[in-house]
Motif scaffolding. Structure first.
Motif, PDB file in Angstrom:
ATOM      1  N   ARG A 150      36.790  37.397  30.640  1.00  0.00           N
ATOM      2  CA  ARG A 150      35.417  36.921  30.536  1.00  0.00           C
ATOM      3  C   ARG A 150      34.984  36.908  29.076  1.00  0.00           C
ATOM      4  O   ARG A 150      35.478  37.683  28.256  1.00  0.00           O
ATOM      5  CB  ARG A 150      34.460  37.813  31.353  1.00  0.00           C
ATOM      6  N   VAL A 151      34.037  36.042  28.784  1.00  0.00           N
ATOM      7  CA  VAL A 151      33.578  35.844  27.402  1.00  0.00           C
ATOM      8  C   VAL A 151      32.132  36.303  27.287  1.00  0.00           C
ATOM      9  O   VAL A 151      31.291  35.946  28.126  1.00  0.00           O
ATOM     10  CB  VAL A 151      33.703  34.353  27.006  1.00  0.00           C
ATOM     11  N   ASP A 152      31.851  37.091  26.241  1.00  0.00           N
ATOM     12  CA  ASP A 152      30.470  37.549  26.024  1.00  0.00           C
ATOM     13  C   ASP A 152      29.667  36.458  25.314  1.00  0.00           C
ATOM     14  O   ASP A 152      30.222  35.428  24.912  1.00  0.00           O
ATOM     15  CB  ASP A 152      30.453  38.889  25.278  1.00  0.00           C
ATOM     16  N   PRO A 153      28.369  36.642  25.153  1.00  0.00           N
ATOM     17  CA  PRO A 153      27.530  35.613  24.515  1.00  0.00           C
ATOM     18  C   PRO A 153      27.955  35.268  23.083  1.00  0.00           C
ATOM     19  O   PRO A 153      27.644  34.179  22.598  1.00  0.00           O
ATOM     20  CB  PRO A 153      26.130  36.235  24.530  1.00  0.00           C
ATOM     21  N   ASP A 154      28.661  36.170  22.408  1.00  0.00           N
ATOM     22  CA  ASP A 154      29.139  35.902  21.055  1.00  0.00           C
ATOM     23  C   ASP A 154      30.500  35.210  21.030  1.00  0.00           C
ATOM     24  O   ASP A 154      31.063  34.987  19.959  1.00  0.00           O
ATOM     25  CB  ASP A 154      29.226  37.209  20.255  1.00  0.00           C
ATOM     26  N   GLY A 155      31.049  34.924  22.207  1.00  0.00           N
ATOM     27  CA  GLY A 155      32.331  34.233  22.287  1.00  0.00           C
ATOM     28  C   GLY A 155      33.546  35.149  22.261  1.00  0.00           C
ATOM     29  O   GLY A 155      34.674  34.669  22.200  1.00  0.00           O
ATOM     30  N   LYS A 156      33.345  36.459  22.333  1.00  0.00           N
ATOM     31  CA  LYS A 156      34.465  37.403  22.326  1.00  0.00           C
ATOM     32  C   LYS A 156      34.960  37.602  23.761  1.00  0.00           C
ATOM     33  O   LYS A 156      34.166  37.742  24.696  1.00  0.00           O
ATOM     34  CB  LYS A 156      34.047  38.717  21.691  1.00  0.00           C
ATOM     35  N   LYS A 157      36.282  37.633  23.904  1.00  0.00           N
ATOM     36  CA  LYS A 157      36.887  37.727  25.233  1.00  0.00           C
ATOM     37  C   LYS A 157      37.198  39.173  25.601  1.00  0.00           C
ATOM     38  O   LYS A 157      37.674  39.951  24.785  1.00  0.00           O
ATOM     39  CB  LYS A 157      38.173  36.905  25.282  1.00  0.00           C
ATOM     40  N   TYR A 158      36.935  39.482  26.869  1.00  0.00           N
ATOM     41  CA  TYR A 158      37.248  40.783  27.459  1.00  0.00           C
ATOM     42  C   TYR A 158      38.312  40.556  28.534  1.00  0.00           C
ATOM     43  O   TYR A 158      38.161  39.675  29.381  1.00  0.00           O
ATOM     44  CB  TYR A 158      36.004  41.399  28.105  1.00  0.00           C
ATOM     45  N   TYR A 159      39.348  41.366  28.488  1.00  0.00           N
ATOM     46  CA  TYR A 159      40.461  41.257  29.424  1.00  0.00           C
ATOM     47  C   TYR A 159      40.570  42.556  30.222  1.00  0.00           C
ATOM     48  O   TYR A 159      40.600  43.637  29.631  1.00  0.00           O
ATOM     49  CB  TYR A 159      41.789  41.086  28.684  1.00  0.00           C
ATOM     50  N   THR A 160      40.655  42.443  31.532  1.00  0.00           N
ATOM     51  CA  THR A 160      40.990  43.592  32.362  1.00  0.00           C
ATOM     52  C   THR A 160      42.123  43.152  33.287  1.00  0.00           C
ATOM     53  O   THR A 160      42.001  42.165  34.007  1.00  0.00           O
ATOM     54  CB  THR A 160      39.802  44.089  33.207  1.00  0.00           C
ATOM     55  N   ASN A 161      43.231  43.895  33.224  1.00  0.00           N
ATOM     56  CA  ASN A 161      44.433  43.603  33.994  1.00  0.00           C
ATOM     57  C   ASN A 161      44.777  44.861  34.800  1.00  0.00           C
ATOM     58  O   ASN A 161      45.018  45.909  34.209  1.00  0.00           O
ATOM     59  CB  ASN A 161      45.550  43.239  33.034  1.00  0.00           C
ATOM     60  N   ILE A 162      44.741  44.747  36.117  1.00  0.00           N
ATOM     61  CA  ILE A 162      45.025  45.885  36.982  1.00  0.00           C
ATOM     62  C   ILE A 162      46.350  45.642  37.719  1.00  0.00           C
ATOM     63  O   ILE A 162      46.582  44.569  38.268  1.00  0.00           O
ATOM     64  CB  ILE A 162      43.886  46.117  37.997  1.00  0.00           C
ATOM     65  N   PHE A 163      47.193  46.672  37.712  1.00  0.00           N
ATOM     66  CA  PHE A 163      48.517  46.638  38.350  1.00  0.00           C
ATOM     67  C   PHE A 163      48.504  47.597  39.527  1.00  0.00           C
ATOM     68  O   PHE A 163      47.958  48.708  39.430  1.00  0.00           O
ATOM     69  CB  PHE A 163      49.591  47.116  37.367  1.00  0.00           C
ATOM     70  N   VAL A 164      49.111  47.203  40.639  1.00  0.00           N
ATOM     71  CA  VAL A 164      49.175  48.077  41.806  1.00  0.00           C
ATOM     72  C   VAL A 164      50.555  48.050  42.444  1.00  0.00           C
ATOM     73  O   VAL A 164      51.302  47.076  42.315  1.00  0.00           O
ATOM     74  CB  VAL A 164      48.117  47.713  42.881  1.00  0.00           C
ATOM     75  N   LYS A 165      50.855  49.135  43.122  1.00  0.00           N
ATOM     76  CA  LYS A 165      52.038  49.186  43.973  1.00  0.00           C
ATOM     77  C   LYS A 165      51.543  49.350  45.401  1.00  0.00           C
ATOM     78  O   LYS A 165      50.807  50.274  45.708  1.00  0.00           O
ATOM     79  CB  LYS A 165      52.949  50.342  43.599  1.00  0.00           C
ATOM     80  N   ILE A 166      51.946  48.403  46.227  1.00  0.00           N
ATOM     81  CA  ILE A 166      51.553  48.449  47.651  1.00  0.00           C
ATOM     82  C   ILE A 166      52.792  48.735  48.470  1.00  0.00           C
ATOM     83  O   ILE A 166      53.856  48.238  48.201  1.00  0.00           O
ATOM     84  CB  ILE A 166      50.887  47.132  48.090  1.00  0.00           C
TER      85      ILE A 166
END
Length: 166
Positions: A150-166
């Motif tokens: 996602r991008v904040d109002p200043d154009g900086k990107k935020y990344y969240t990557n979640i890994f799971v074992k099912i």
């Protein structure tokens, strides 16, 4: 004597049950909404690129590709929104995210990578691969993943990557 003791224990059990029902019902009303699997999540091109890059890397070192799950990406998106709203980059509430994923999807293990202010998915993933702890998550014994960018109002990107074992 035994009858009086059993009667007293039964009375205590009834009182505890009645008291806990109110709390449990209100908690269940809240958690039942939060514990449903989210199936509606639309990936944008950068998220698809990031997942492809991670899977290509995993396959290149002999690991299996991870399968995306929209609920995990939704939880990732929630965290991106939290970081943007609070102007922070952190793993706050990771325990709540992981507990939700474990409950909803039956995951056995959950890990998370976050990144901030990388212009492209390739740059963020390169940074993760150059960080031992983040690289360990990418190379970990996982079966599924999700990502949100996602991008904040200043154009900086935020990344969240979640890994799971099912």
């Amino acid at each position: 004597m035994k009858v009086k003791l059993l009667s007293a224990l039964l009375l205590v059990a009834i009182i505890l049950t009645m008291n806990s029902c109110t709390t449990d019902n209100s908690e269940n009303a809240t958690s039942s909404v939060n514990s449903q699997e989210v199936l509606n999540y639309t990936y944008d091109a950068s998220e698809i690129e990031a997942m492809t890059l991670i899977n290509n890397y995993r396959v290149s070192i002999g690991l299996t590709a991870l399968k995306e799950i929209k609920h995990i990406s939704y939880k990732s998106e929630e965290h991106d929104h939290y970081m943007i709203a609070n102007n922070v980059v952190n793993h706050n509430d990771f325990v709540a995210r992981s507990e939700n994923i474990m409950k909803v999807l039956g995951a056995k293990r959950v890990s998370e990578n976050i990144a901030y202010n990388y212009n492209s998915p390739q740059a963020a993933i390169n940074a993760w691969l150059n960080s031992p702890n983040h690289k360990e998550n990418i190379e970990g014994d996982f079966t599924n993943f999700g990502i949100a960018i996602r991008v904040d109002p200043d154009g900086k990107k935020y990344y969240t990557n979640i890994f799971v074992k099912i």
